[in-house]
Design an enzyme around this catalytic site. Structure first.
Site, PDB file in Angstrom:
ATOM      1  N   TYR A  82       0.796  -1.226   0.000  1.00 18.53           N
ATOM      2  CA  TYR A  82       0.000   0.000   0.000  1.00 18.53           C
ATOM      3  C   TYR A  82       0.831   1.280   0.000  1.00 18.53           C
ATOM      4  O   TYR A  82       0.548   2.209  -0.719  1.00 18.53           O
ATOM      5  CB  TYR A  82      -0.919   0.044   1.239  1.00 18.53           C
ATOM      6  CG  TYR A  82      -2.050  -0.926   1.135  1.00 18.53           C
ATOM      7  CD1 TYR A  82      -3.257  -0.552   0.566  1.00 18.53           C
ATOM      8  CD2 TYR A  82      -1.911  -2.245   1.569  1.00 18.53           C
ATOM      9  CE1 TYR A  82      -4.304  -1.446   0.434  1.00 18.53           C
ATOM     10  CE2 TYR A  82      -2.957  -3.149   1.444  1.00 18.53           C
ATOM     11  CZ  TYR A  82      -4.143  -2.743   0.871  1.00 18.53           C
ATOM     12  OH  TYR A  82      -5.174  -3.635   0.730  1.00 18.53           O
ATOM     13  N   GLU A 102      -2.974  -7.628  -3.142  1.00 19.07           N
ATOM     14  CA  GLU A 102      -3.646  -6.389  -2.738  1.00 19.07           C
ATOM     15  C   GLU A 102      -2.741  -5.217  -3.078  1.00 19.07           C
ATOM     16  O   GLU A 102      -1.548  -5.230  -2.760  1.00 19.07           O
ATOM     17  CB  GLU A 102      -3.896  -6.329  -1.213  1.00 19.07           C
ATOM     18  CG  GLU A 102      -4.969  -7.225  -0.695  1.00 19.07           C
ATOM     19  CD  GLU A 102      -5.183  -7.086   0.814  1.00 19.07           C
ATOM     20  OE1 GLU A 102      -4.948  -5.998   1.379  1.00 19.07           O
ATOM     21  OE2 GLU A 102      -5.567  -8.099   1.427  1.00 19.07           O
ATOM     22  N   GLU A 149     -13.507  -1.026   7.090  1.00 17.85           N
ATOM     23  CA  GLU A 149     -12.055  -0.979   7.263  1.00 17.85           C
ATOM     24  C   GLU A 149     -11.686  -1.165   8.749  1.00 17.85           C
ATOM     25  O   GLU A 149     -11.136  -0.290   9.394  1.00 17.85           O
ATOM     26  CB  GLU A 149     -11.527   0.341   6.671  1.00 17.85           C
ATOM     27  CG  GLU A 149     -10.036   0.594   6.760  1.00 17.85           C
ATOM     28  CD  GLU A 149      -9.158  -0.460   6.096  1.00 17.85           C
ATOM     29  OE1 GLU A 149      -9.645  -1.241   5.264  1.00 17.85           O
ATOM     30  OE2 GLU A 149      -7.970  -0.495   6.454  1.00 17.85           O
TER      31      GLU A 149
END
Ligand code: BGC
Length: 401
Positions: free
Chosen positions: A263, A317, A362
């Site tokens: 990320y 991801e 989340e």
């Protein structure tokens, strides 16, 4: 820029059960939210009911793969109960993925546990590993004819850090020694699970490909002061966080591919808290909705370091939460450029899954951050394709950037 990606590249997105299904009342997370009075996942995106529609939308975006997770607490709501109804549900879910031309990537454990398992001491007790393996065996037997790609765990270090060091996720422990014990048990469960899956597939037409999703981060020295020392700390943080799990599992020969979740980057300074922000120096850098430092360069550096494993790589991801579509677009393109650059330089990257297909729950941050290709209206569960998802759809269709 016109770059072609390899043929048969997996273009997809990812989801996890607790974050999108709704009504997972037998999960330790459900109890945690209730006890703490937190904003709960409740109906989440109602994906449990709407999965077919969601997979049709994924197909309409030209995705050819989708990562989902199975909610252990649905399959195994009580210690001695395996629910045929829920096994059947997930079997239908996988059928529906296949009907929409989406290759399934199935995660068996994505941060949540059945309440009864936690009551027995959860991952802190090595005797409990067998409970997980029992669930694994039952589920894999059910789905073996339809599934090739398995992820036994999602991001064990993130789970352990939040649940057993920071104590912000269930069971809320702040005990480093216990955290190490949990790590040991999860790794042992992975290794046993790996050979169980291989055994269950013996004689099958499909060869299972098994991994564990590992969160990797870019680490940069905080430029504020003491740069040399910070640099050393950044190196240590990277060495300790990014690689040891894969080092260990690849030596044990129980990784068929690397499943990388990336990320952002973290600034490191030689002072607690190590990851504290260096905002006064780096305020010009874009930070996403959650304050994370976006760094495609960090992604590239991480990818390059994976060469040593000589294993195929799938990005399981990559994504961001933003409040403005231009930032999603920028993030997507910049990170995909790094993927294609790494491929050009010889890395065997076989797929890219955006986190997430849907805006969703989340964890401790609730519903505020929106990672989805599809915007979810939590009042009526309507889905709307975000503009940047159309950019992604075009890339997926053309298999080029
Ligand atoms: C996790 C997801 C989470 C995402 C964004 C990943 O570490 O696997 O469950 O939603 O990060 O924070």
């Amino acid at each position: 820029m016109d770059v072609k990606l390899p043929p048969n590249f997996f273009w997809g997105a990812a989801l996890s059960s607790y974050q999108c299904e709704g009504k997972n009342h037998n999960s330790d997370w459900y109890l945690w939210e209730k006890d703490k009075g937190l904003e709960g996942a409740c109906d989440a995106c109602n994906h449990y009911q709407l999965f077919k529609k969601d997979f049709q939308l994924a197909n309409s975006l030209n995705l050819n793969s989708l990562r989902i997770s199975i909610e252990w607490s649905r399959i195994n709501p009580r210690e001695l109960v395996i629910s045929d109804q829920e096994l059947n549900h997930y079997s239908q879910v996988v059928d529906s993925l296949l009907d929409e031309g989406l290759t399934p990537f199935i995660t068996l454990h994505h941060f949540t546990n059945p309440i009864w398992f936690s009551d027995k001491g959860g991952w802190a007790d090595s005797k409990n590993i067998d409970f997980f393996l029992k669930y694994l065996r039952r589920l894999v037997k059910e789905l073996k004819g339809k599934v090739q790609y398995w992820l036994i765990f999602n991001e064990p270090l993130v789970y352990i850090y939040n649940s057993f060091v920071l104590g912000i996720w269930p069971p809320g422990s702040k005990d480093f020694k216990l955290a190490l014990k949990v790590l040991k048990n999860i790794i042992a469960a992975y290794i046993k699970g790996y050979s169980e899956i291989k055994r269950i597939y013996e004689g099958e037409k499909i060869t299972p490909e098994i991994s564990l999703s590992k969160n990797m981060r870019g680490f940069s020295p905080c430029p504020s002061y003491n740069f040399g020392v910070n640099n050393f700390y950044a190196f240590i943080r990277e060495t300790v966080f990014n690689f040891p799990v894969y080092d260990y599992l690849s030596k044990k020969r129980c990784l068929d591919y690397l499943a990388v979740n990336y990320y952002c980057k973290e600034y490191v300074k030689a002072k607690w808290p190590f990851g504290d922000e260096c905002a006064h120096i780096t305020h010009k850098e874009h930070r996403n909705y959650l304050g994370w430092y976006v760094s495609p360069q960090g992604f590239y550096r991480v990818l390059k370091k994976l060469k040593k494993y000589s294993l195929p790589i799938i990005i399981t991801e990559n994504g961001t939460a933003e409040s403005n579509d231009a930032f999603y677009q920028e993030y997507l393109i910049a990170h995909l450029k790094m993927v294609s650059k790494a491929i050009e330089e010889g890395l065997d990257i076989r797929g890219y899954l955006w986190w997430s297909l849907l805006d969703n729950f989340e964890w401790d941050k609730g519903f505020g951050p929106r990672f989805g290709l599809l915007e979810v209206d939590y009042n009526n569960f309507e889905r709307k394709i975000k503009p940047f998802a159309n950019t992604y759809a075009k890339i997926c269709r053309e298999n080029r950037l």
